[in-house]
Design an enzyme around this catalytic site. Sequence first.
Site, PDB file in Angstrom:
ATOM      1  N   ASP A  66      35.800  34.009  44.229  1.00 45.98           N
ATOM      2  CA  ASP A  66      35.828  35.311  43.571  1.00 45.98           C
ATOM      3  C   ASP A  66      35.080  35.172  42.258  1.00 45.98           C
ATOM      4  OD1 ASP A  66      36.782  38.038  42.705  1.00 45.98           O
ATOM      5  OD2 ASP A  66      38.040  37.774  44.477  1.00 45.98           O
TER       6      ASP A  66
ATOM      7  N   GLU B  87      34.957  45.901  47.503  1.00 38.68           N
ATOM      8  CA  GLU B  87      34.724  46.237  46.097  1.00 38.68           C
ATOM      9  C   GLU B  87      33.359  45.770  45.586  1.00 38.68           C
ATOM     10  OE1 GLU B  87      39.297  46.329  44.459  1.00 38.68           O
ATOM     11  OE2 GLU B  87      38.241  44.410  44.395  1.00 38.68           O
TER      12      GLU B  87
ATOM     13  N   HIS C   3      32.209  40.346  44.141  1.00 39.32           N
ATOM     14  CA  HIS C   3      33.096  39.290  43.649  1.00 39.32           C
ATOM     15  C   HIS C   3      32.363  37.943  43.624  1.00 39.32           C
ATOM     16  CE1 HIS C   3      36.689  41.757  43.390  1.00 39.32           C
ATOM     17  NE2 HIS C   3      36.426  42.263  44.574  1.00 39.32           N
TER      18      HIS C   3
END
Length: 773
Positions: free
Chosen positions: A201, A330, A267
């Site tokens: 991440d 995301e 990420h």
Amino acid sequence: MRATANRNAGRWLTATALLPAALCAIPAQAQDRLPLVPQPSTITRTAGSFTIANGATITADPSDAGAAAAARLLIAHVKTERGLALQTSPNGNIRFVRDAAIKGAEAYRLTVDASGAKITASGDAGLFYSAMTLAQLISPDRAFGQPVRIPAVTIDDAPRFGWRGLMVDTARHFQSLPSIYAIVDQMASVKLNTLHLHLSDDQGWRFEVKAYPKLTEIGSIRTSPSTGEAPGTRVGGFYTQDELRKLVAYAAERGIVIVPEIDLPGHAQALVAAYPDLGVIGDTPEVSNAWGVNPYLFNPGPKGIAFVKTVLDELMAVFPGTYIHLGGDEAVKDQWERSPEVQAQMAKLGIKDENGLQSWMIDQFGTYLASKKRRLIGWDEILEGGLPASASVMSWRGEKGAVDAANQNHDVVLSPAPTLYFDNLQSDRPDEPPGRLAIQSLATVYNYEPMPTGISADKAQHVLGAQANLWSEYIVTPYQMQHLIFPRAAALAEITWSGKDKRDFAGFLDRVQPQIRRWRKSKLEVADSAFAVGYTLDGTRGDALRTNRAKVVLATQAPYGTIRYTLDGKVPTARSAAYTAPLSVKPGVSIRAAAFDASGQPVAEPRLFETGRQALLTRTASDMIACPKGSLGLRLPLTSEAQGNAPVFNADIFDTCTAYPAAPMDVAKGFTIDIARLPRNWGLAHDVTKVRQHYNVTPHGELMVLVGCTVKGAKPVIAGTFPLPDPKAAPTRFSVKGTLPTIAGDRDVCLQFTSPTSDPFYAVERMTLLETR
């Protein structure tokens, strides 16, 4: 990191019990229902029983590795959970038998009669799960170290779903290998079979890639965020491939497959920090210390695609399971939108938008994995831009992604937020550790149905199962991780293993008590939030102070046990008064209460409620409410790496404001406010526009105390304005004092900080009202 796992060593094993049945009695609870979690498919009770004591023996064919492993693990569980030492023997009364007639790799039959117990299955997993069922039957009560009489029974069992999972985020906070081994052991005890490891991440890259050593040399370490002082400490870590191979083997012996996740294309800040040439814009960022959504994407050009394939090759060499998770969530596309190189690639490929480029990218990797006889799975954002035929979907933004994907003939795993996000706290109790404040109780998890109604019957086979996710922004210690997982893991196990018609929450509450004790015998932290007594006042605190009488309601979150209490602060016992109606007491009484089960044992630690005037005039961060137009979404620690579970601060990260509810203005004359300065470390992406800006009239802003701030149409009364100190020079915790205006009745008091968003975040730890000026 390098760590040595505490493994259960042993050779092949066998068992027989020789005590007369008269020496043991079946507990009354066991006569009604067997203490099993998850609930088996079929239980057939017969006459008789079988007694197991120290020295009981187990037989497993030493040439059958799966049977020998299951027997060895049964011995280990029984030793820990019941305190009985089973032994090996060629002619034991507990027998492991391989039987191809039992269909399904995880299915089993357990038969107990007066002659012993027979564990039968066709697959290794079935043998192990039958052993875990027997281990539960051996530890039904608190009689640790004592013989146990098991009623004669035949259990035929198989799971409803093949994916019964738990995701552990190792990237936001690195989780030690011993803590992960402990989770594997206890997942297995309730037949959870998939451990999803989030290995990369923005905040850290945790998987050793030998072809790209900087991923862990640089990408695994970050600097913790500052609260105004000098930069924080360097934190992080990673797992070597050899360490992970050992974990994979350990999990496999317990019926658990590990699914690795490398999150792409978003990420990716830790990746770009290590290899800037694999980024998009050309800069070299630090490994992020901000939680949330950051802008960094990896470059989907030929070099980036080749990089990912190399990483996949090394992942597949370590993780032999079918699925490789490639994230996809995301990924805000701003960097791709602003990159001439990426835009030229899209034009060359005939791709109309950035979501389509992500879909193309996922298809590249899905095809590559398929060529290696593996399958790609990703978060439900991979549906955007069109879902490649090769992909499976893990639906986290509710169930819509799963419904859409399954109806398009893609396999799906249900993992919806907030219900199956275990980083959401289990209660709003003030003693909960840091986490998210979208409370998901034991009952909420248990009542979740993993088969969405929007999936047509002929597509139901595409639902692989369900998974709970544990994101680790606020999980620093094994205690915190375990507290969030257990006992909700038992509810997750039952909704994914047991048939829908077997679900019964009242029965589950009874059956989960022995499992909680087993976990605690294994030295796990198991939250008692569902069973702890909570206190609410009937009326406001001001009412209690004005009338010199407090009416206190006692309740537990889960309807289990009898609440017993004392009024002198002493620990209640099974002989203490039983709660039947709200208590009417004079301020100053110390109420301590706990729930007790039918055997007279407490099912949670006693909790204390003070009714003294000072206590009633004090509100901690846990008591605060949101200011108008706000919402308290997070329970924050003092620092990002804080090891303790307190202090904690319920906060609205979009507005530095909380409110003291129903302050008795005709009683209070003054106040003291304890303030803490926290890191402001959130990646908000496009949600940054939701942050409320307040004009500061001093260099670092002020704290404004606004009385009556929630009264519609009325201007609040300013009871005080306090300039905030320079964060670089002031302590992180400090206090202010002031006086209150005389106003009749109760009013909410907003505590609004106006510090600039370039400064750290401020929160109220405690506000105490004073009866003198």
